[in-house]
Design an enzyme around this catalytic site. Structure first.
Site, short mmCIF file in Angstrom:
data_model
loop_
_atom_site.label_atom_id
_atom_site.label_comp_id
_atom_site.label_asym_id
_atom_site.label_seq_id
_atom_site.Cartn_x
_atom_site.Cartn_y
_atom_site.Cartn_z
CG ASP A 77 -0.24 0.03 2.54
OD1 ASP A 77 0.78 -0.66 2.68
OD2 ASP A 77 -0.71 0.73 3.47
CG ASP A 111 6.86 4.42 2.33
OD1 ASP A 111 7.04 3.21 2.54
OD2 ASP A 111 6.30 5.17 3.15
CD GLU A 143 4.11 0.67 6.79
OE1 GLU A 143 4.94 0.96 7.66
OE2 GLU A 143 3.73 1.49 5.93
#
Length: 377
Positions: A77, A111, A143
């Site tokens: 995610d 990320d 997350e």
């Protein structure tokens, strides 16, 4: 459904991942694509749980010895897409030629879809004849949101036998190509006060709940964060108010108020010690703890960590933010952070990663895992 070709270059694979939007709670399309891609490789044994996935090798013994098992983990995610018009760190991805080389822009570039791309390439490439290790690849959802939604936490609860047999873990969060050991712990809590409502023209008839937060604000403004050395790495702590609430109208003395506080604490402290420190610091206030995530020690004191450090060739650093190495540490698996991209670019409107960072991270981990690495656990 979007498809992924794991045979393409690292930058191409990363771009394909970026083009599949996967903001927290919307990971299904990406999880489906990852499952479909990995299912083409017979040396991988897959377990799907919601929008999370475990892919394991079950290679036989080497020279009569069971293989050491290593986890490579990453989340699917991302945070929400940028809202500023013209932002490059969005979906789909953008490639630009710049002074420092070819740069890939897009939500999740650092990320952490670059790290996920490294996982996928290694999962496809490393067969029984290539490595002396057994490998567990974990791809998980949620997350970037509240801890209780964590896909990794769910996998540990639902499939512990597929995770807890590992001797070491690598979380491919962005570290700018340097190993970052452990992580700070984090907690959030509310300081709540009550008063007595009254018309502001007759304020003496009430009690101002906002004013009662003054001492807590003084403590926060005067607090000097400590730095603690843990196994050779220095972790800097932090204590900050992140939100304040109170009041109902411009002519009413507020009868309730609250301060939302975030405390980042070093791996030298347990959750219990960290909570006790906050309760002592804010004595006289009732603290309402709403999120408690333990720190993780550096995880560098094992032969596997030493061999990874040698393969990367750079001195390890501390991880100041909280990451899921803490979840692995909590179940007895030493783990480190190591992945492509600069963590300072995570969640920004121009999130990006260079082609060279992607290929270098993949090469470092591949070299470490190849059969000529004879490290024991």
């Amino acid at each position: 459904m979007s498809s992924l070709d794991l045979r393409v270059s690292m930058p191409e694979l990363t771009r394909a991942l970026l083009d599949i939007e996967s903001v927290s709670g919307n990971e299904k399309n990406l999880a489906d694509a990852v499952e479909q891609a990995l299912s083409a490789y017979p040396h991988l044994h897959l377990t799907r749980d919601g929008d999370s996935l475990i892919a394991r090798t079950e290679f036989g013994p080497v020279n009569g010895q069971e293989r050491t098992r290593i986890i490579l983990a990453g989340h699917l995610d991302t945070v929400p897409l940028p809202t500023v018009p013209g932002s490059l760190g969005t979906v789909p991805a953008t490639v630009r030629e710049e002074e420092e080389g070819t740069i890939l822009y897009g939500r999740g570039a650092t990320d952490m879809k670059g790290g996920v791309a490294v996982q996928l390439k290694l999962a496809a490439e490393l067969t029984e004849r290539d490595t002396d290790y057994n490998l567990t690849y974990i791809f998980y959802d949620n997350e970037e949101v509240a801890s209780e939604k964590s896909g990794l936490g769910r996998l540990i609860r639902n499939h512990p036998e597929k995770i807890k047999d590992a001797s070491f873990g690598v979380l491919l969060e962005p570290t700018d190509g340097t190993i970052e050991g452990g992580c700070n712990g984090t907690m959030r809590f509310y300081i709540r006060t009550t008063g007595l409502a009254a018309h502001s023209a007759r304020a003496w008839r009430g009690e101002n709940a906002i004013h009662k937060l003054a001492e807590a604000l003084r403590i926060l403004s005067e607090y000097e964060p400590a730095s603690h050395e843990v196994e050779g790495l220095v972790y800097r702590e932090g204590l900050n108010a992140v939100q304040a609430f109170g009041g109902v109208a411009g002519n009413v003395i507020p009868d309730s108020a609250s301060l939302h506080v975030n405390y980042r604490f070093a791996p030298s402290k347990s959750l219990e010690v960290a909570c006790a420190h906050m309760e002592e610091l804010f004595a006289g206030y009732d603290l309402d703890f709403v999120d408690l995530s333990p720190a993780a020690r550096p995880g560098l004191d094992t032969p596997l960590a030493a061999s990874l450090i040698a393969s990367v060739g750079q001195e390890p650093k501390p991880k100041y933010g909280w990451t899921d190495v803490a979840r692995l540490s909590e179940i007895g698996i030493p783990a480190v952070n190591f992945g492509p991209g600069d963590a300072l670019l995570a969640h920004t409107d121009n999130e990006h990663v260079s082609f060279s960072e992607l290929t270098r991270c993949h090469a470092d981990l591949r070299s470490w895992l190849l059969s000529d690495n004879d490290e024991e656990d």
